[in-house]
Write a protein that holds these residues in place. Structure first.
Motif, PDB file in Angstrom:
ATOM      1  N   TYR A  64       0.807  -1.268   0.487  1.00  0.00           N
ATOM      2  CA  TYR A  64       0.003   0.298  -0.118  1.00  0.00           C
ATOM      3  C   TYR A  64       0.797   1.029   0.058  1.00  0.00           C
ATOM      4  O   TYR A  64       0.738   2.764   0.302  1.00  0.00           O
ATOM      5  N   VAL A  66       1.396   3.947  -2.402  1.00  0.00           N
ATOM      6  CA  VAL A  66       0.801   4.606  -3.001  1.00  0.00           C
ATOM      7  C   VAL A  66      -0.158   5.339  -2.034  1.00  0.00           C
ATOM      8  O   VAL A  66       0.169   6.390  -2.212  1.00  0.00           O
ATOM      9  N   SER A  67      -0.943   4.400  -1.360  1.00  0.00           N
ATOM     10  CA  SER A  67      -2.129   5.811  -0.306  1.00  0.00           C
ATOM     11  C   SER A  67      -1.157   5.926   1.154  1.00  0.00           C
ATOM     12  O   SER A  67      -1.229   6.986   0.964  1.00  0.00           O
ATOM     13  N   ASN A  68      -0.081   5.725   1.404  1.00  0.00           N
ATOM     14  CA  ASN A  68       0.986   5.445   2.057  1.00  0.00           C
ATOM     15  C   ASN A  68       1.656   6.486   2.209  1.00  0.00           C
ATOM     16  O   ASN A  68       1.675   8.070   2.873  1.00  0.00           O
ATOM     17  N   GLY A  71       0.009   8.854   0.323  1.00  0.00           N
ATOM     18  CA  GLY A  71      -0.718  10.323   0.926  1.00  0.00           C
ATOM     19  C   GLY A  71       0.204  10.693   1.682  1.00  0.00           C
ATOM     20  O   GLY A  71      -0.564  12.355   1.832  1.00  0.00           O
ATOM     21  N   TYR A 153       3.977   8.505  -5.318  1.00  0.00           N
ATOM     22  CA  TYR A 153       3.288   9.987  -5.380  1.00  0.00           C
ATOM     23  C   TYR A 153       3.115  10.157  -6.489  1.00  0.00           C
ATOM     24  O   TYR A 153       1.651  11.092  -6.640  1.00  0.00           O
ATOM     25  N   HIS A 156      -0.185   8.110  -6.632  1.00  0.00           N
ATOM     26  CA  HIS A 156      -1.536   8.582  -5.701  1.00  0.00           C
ATOM     27  C   HIS A 156      -2.134  10.001  -6.031  1.00  0.00           C
ATOM     28  O   HIS A 156      -3.848  10.657  -5.926  1.00  0.00           O
ATOM     29  N   ARG A 159      -4.037   8.990  -8.802  1.00  0.00           N
ATOM     30  CA  ARG A 159      -5.619   8.685  -8.575  1.00  0.00           C
ATOM     31  C   ARG A 159      -6.806   9.604  -7.827  1.00  0.00           C
ATOM     32  O   ARG A 159      -7.832   9.403  -8.399  1.00  0.00           O
ATOM     33  N   ARG A 160      -6.230  10.755  -7.090  1.00  0.00           N
ATOM     34  CA  ARG A 160      -7.023  11.996  -6.488  1.00  0.00           C
ATOM     35  C   ARG A 160      -7.919  12.418  -8.129  1.00  0.00           C
ATOM     36  O   ARG A 160      -8.841  12.888  -8.088  1.00  0.00           O
ATOM     37  N   ASP A 163     -10.223   9.916  -9.365  1.00  0.00           N
ATOM     38  CA  ASP A 163     -11.358  10.479  -8.218  1.00  0.00           C
ATOM     39  C   ASP A 163     -11.885  11.432  -8.724  1.00  0.00           C
ATOM     40  O   ASP A 163     -13.496  10.779  -8.667  1.00  0.00           O
TER      41      ASP A 163
END
Length: 197
Positions: A64, A66-68, A71, A153, A156, A159-160, A163
């Motif tokens: 994880y 990407v999210s860790n 983010g 990063y 991420h 993806r944001r 989204d």
């Protein structure tokens, strides 16, 4: 001769005190020497946590990253490229309003994985350095390590962005649907009641 024996005794005493300052924990098959103050935590799948993630933890973030990392990098107050021993590392620090303290996330490679140490404060002290230095070496180059972090990063952020686009499109569709429903409601009202005055 007495001086040599005394010297050896002092050396062994110091060595035993030094060894007593650290405890061993295993995270995803990797052994780490952690300060005694963080001993007796919980060892879960791919992580060791003492109290909570804001106090002290060692995480394997491969699954994880990407999210860790992605983010945290975006919201960190500071980031710093480091070298600990011969190993590349990245330190992210941010203020945590719930505990009114800085919390840091130190990322570094071990074998072919990336680990993160979470701890309170904004400096890598001798204890945190020791954890990194006591871990098995990594064949990962600095360029590869920092490249992986940059990709995490970027992904991420992507993806944001996706989204946001999906949400905007969904909102647009919902609004179109609502407008058409509202239009039908208005048409029905005008047709059924609009003629009456």
């Amino acid at each position: 001769m007495k001086k040599i024996i005394l010297f050896l005794f002092i050396f062994l005493l110091i060595g035993s005190v030094w060894a007593g300052d650290f405890s061993n924990v295993t995270v995803k098959g990797v052994d780490f020497e952690i300060p005694q103050q963080y001993a007796h935590g919980t060892n879960e799948k791919n992580k060791y946590v003492y109290q909570d993630l804001r106090t002290f933890a060692i995480l394997c973030v491969d699954d994880y990253i990407v999210s860790n990392y992605g983010g945290y990098y975006g919201i960190s107050d500071s980031n710093e490229y480091l070298t600990i021993g011969d190993r590349p590392a990245m330190l992210l620090t941010m203020y945590n309003k719930y505990i009114s303290k800085n919390v840091s996330y130190l990322y570094f490679p071990v074998n072919q994985s990336i680990f993160c140490i979470c701890f309170q404060g904004n400096n890598v002290d001798g204890n945190i350095s020791h954890i990194v230095e006591s871990a098995p070496e990594s064949g990962m180059t600095s360029d590869a390590f920092y490249g992986i972090l940059k990709e995490a990063y970027d992904e991420h952020q992507n993806r944001r962005y996706q989204d946001t686009l999906t949400k905007d499109y969904s909102d647009y569709k919902d609004n179109q649907h609502d407008n058409s429903r509202n239009d039908r409601l208005i048409q029905w009202y005008l047709l059924t009641r609009g003629g009456r005055r």
